[in-house]
Motif scaffolding. Structure first.
Motif, PDB file in Angstrom:
ATOM      1  N   ALA A  92       0.756  -1.167  -0.130  1.00  0.00           N
ATOM      2  CA  ALA A  92      -0.020   0.048  -0.193  1.00  0.00           C
ATOM      3  C   ALA A  92       1.100   1.292   0.104  1.00  0.00           C
ATOM      4  N   ALA A  94      -2.155   5.929   0.636  1.00  0.00           N
ATOM      5  CA  ALA A  94      -3.460   5.337   1.195  1.00  0.00           C
ATOM      6  C   ALA A  94      -3.518   5.147   2.674  1.00  0.00           C
ATOM      7  N   PRO A 110     -10.801   2.774   1.021  1.00  0.00           N
ATOM      8  CA  PRO A 110     -10.711   3.211  -0.476  1.00  0.00           C
ATOM      9  C   PRO A 110     -10.636   1.809  -1.161  1.00  0.00           C
ATOM     10  N   ARG A 111     -11.070   1.963  -2.199  1.00  0.00           N
ATOM     11  CA  ARG A 111     -11.124   0.751  -3.260  1.00  0.00           C
ATOM     12  C   ARG A 111      -9.967   0.720  -3.871  1.00  0.00           C
ATOM     13  N   SER A 112      -9.111   1.595  -3.971  1.00  0.00           N
ATOM     14  CA  SER A 112      -7.510   1.770  -4.886  1.00  0.00           C
ATOM     15  C   SER A 112      -6.695   2.185  -4.186  1.00  0.00           C
ATOM     16  N   PRO A 113      -5.521   1.445  -4.008  1.00  0.00           N
ATOM     17  CA  PRO A 113      -5.114   0.300  -4.872  1.00  0.00           C
ATOM     18  C   PRO A 113      -5.790  -1.003  -4.382  1.00  0.00           C
ATOM     19  N   ARG A 114      -5.916  -2.089  -5.287  1.00  0.00           N
ATOM     20  CA  ARG A 114      -6.426  -3.361  -5.053  1.00  0.00           C
ATOM     21  C   ARG A 114      -6.102  -3.865  -3.563  1.00  0.00           C
ATOM     22  N   SER A 115      -4.842  -3.592  -3.230  1.00  0.00           N
ATOM     23  CA  SER A 115      -4.303  -4.093  -2.016  1.00  0.00           C
ATOM     24  C   SER A 115      -5.102  -3.739  -0.677  1.00  0.00           C
ATOM     25  N   ARG A 119      -7.983  -6.034   0.020  1.00  0.00           N
ATOM     26  CA  ARG A 119      -7.524  -7.428   0.108  1.00  0.00           C
ATOM     27  C   ARG A 119      -6.948  -7.486   1.432  1.00  0.00           C
TER      28      ARG A 119
END
Length: 405
Positions: free
Chosen positions: A257, A261, A277-282, A285
């Motif tokens: 991340a 973020a 937050p939806r971004s980044p994908r990590s 996850r």
């Protein structure tokens, strides 16, 4: 441009594209390592070494390739992941001089695999002492040998297996001409009267250790936006959660991340994974880890929250000296003026004559005796080398004489 002017332009440097004896195979077995050690032990002269890391890709700064070269022994490429103990090579090198470029980048990771120098020559540091305008390896090689050394693979993921042949060629070339460069630099250091300076600097590197930050999370980008202690605590917990994830996955923390973020999560603490937050994908996850970190910060007692800033043990920022201590400001200015003249006359960066931090500390909190001997002892207490103290201590004495108080 006229034809005559074009004819006067210097010829472009010759590209050094291939190692003299080709690209060696990568050593991955104990038998091959012993063969390498035997060859290096029977070689002559100094030993050129380099290490390739996977900064930005993997966790930490471990070496993923070690290059070693010695006259009459050739160049060897070693996989330290397959062979994490290179002590046979260390014994083979013995007390021979190491040749490194930017030694502080490689000493720690080489020590991790059992390689420790007894004496060394740092071509980057020598370039600084000699006043070269550019001190990168490619620039130094071009300056001394008129050869162009390609650097296009310097930032690749060296944990890749198998390593591509072009990367191995690049790695082998990094140690190909270090011995020749070192000899020419040695001559220049002697001509400029800087050999003793260089030797003292190189000897200091033998005990160099990387600086370990007590609170590394405070270096998170974007921290300047945060003032509330609870939000700071959240950044801290998120930073350590990210570090643990990165260590477990063996990836760079920035790939788990980005700092931005972490700051965004801390400034608007989520109550559920859906709030992240939806971004980044990590981010989604590892939603559970982020939420747990936020909850740890939320549960802290007020007295356990971090301070907004950490008071350093040194003097205040220099911009405030004129108001807080005009006498110290005048003394520092006078010393720096002398240092600048000295550095310019000898074509050496002023920070290599004396780093700013110890100089500020000694001027702000001077010794009781304002003599060259007193300042010499004070500078020594801050790790300033002998050759530097011999230059700077008399300058401090003169500055304090000019500005008594």
């Amino acid at each position: 441009m006229s034809e005559n002017a074009s004819a006067e332009e210097p010829a472009p440097p010759t590209v050094l594209s291939d190692p003299e004896h080709g690209v060696p195979d990568v050593i991955t077995s104990e038998r091959q390592l012993i063969e390498c050690a035997t060859a290096i032990a029977s070689g002559s002269g100094p030993v050129a070494l380099d290490a390739e890391r996977a900064s930005g890709y993997r966790y930490g700064q471990r070496a993923y390739l070690v290059q070693v070269r010695r006259e009459d022994a050739g160049t060897w490429l070693i996989d330290p992941i397959a062979l994490p103990d290179l002590s046979p090579l260390d014994r083979a090198i013995g007390s021979a001089e190491w040749l490194l470029h930017a030694a502080t980048q490689d000493l720690a990771c080489l020590a991790e695999v059992g390689l420790r120098p007894r004496q060394l020559f740092d071509t980057e540091l020598a370039a600084r002492l000699l006043g070269l305008p550019r001190v990168g390896l490619a620039a130094v090689v071009e300056h001394y040998l008129g050869l162009s050394l390609a650097k296009e693979h310097s930032a690749v993921d060296w944990s890749t297996r198998p390593l591509p042949e072009p990367w191995l060629r690049y790695a082998a070339l990094d140690v190909e001409v270090l011995a020749e460069v070192r000899n020419l630099m040695g001559v220049d250091l002697a001509v400029q009267g800087k050999s003793d300076w260089a030797r003292e600097e190189f000897d200091a590197l033998l005990t160099w250790q990387p600086n370990v930050k007590e609170e590394p999370w405070r270096r998170t980008s974007g921290m300047h936006k945060i003032r509330k202690p609870r939000v700071l605590a959240t950044v801290r917990e998120l930073w350590y959660a990210r570090d643990q994830i990165a260590q477990e996955r063996d990836v760079s923390p920035g790939r788990v991340a980005p700092d931005a973020a972490l700051v965004a999560i801390a400034m608007e603490p989520p109550r559920s994974i859906a709030d992240l937050p939806r971004s980044p994908r990590s981010i989604p996850r590892y939603g559970r880890q982020w939420l747990a970190a936020v909850e740890r910060a939320r549960a802290l007692a007020d007295e356990d929250l971090p301070a907004a800033s950490v008071k350093g043990d040194g003097p205040p920022p220099q911009r405030s000296w004129a108001d807080r201590n005009p006498l110290a400001a005048a003394r520092l200015t006078a010393t720096r003026e002398r240092l600048t003249v000295f550095a310019e006359e000898r074509s050496i960066p002023v920070e290599n004559v004396c780093a700013p931090d110890p100089l500020r500390r000694v001027v702000w909190t001077p010794p009781a005796e304002h003599s060259a001997a007193g300042f010499d002892a004070a500078l020594a207490g801050h790790g300033v080398r002998g050759w530097q103290r011999a230059i700077v201590a008399p300058m401090l004495e003169a500055a304090f004489t000019e500005h008594p108080g």
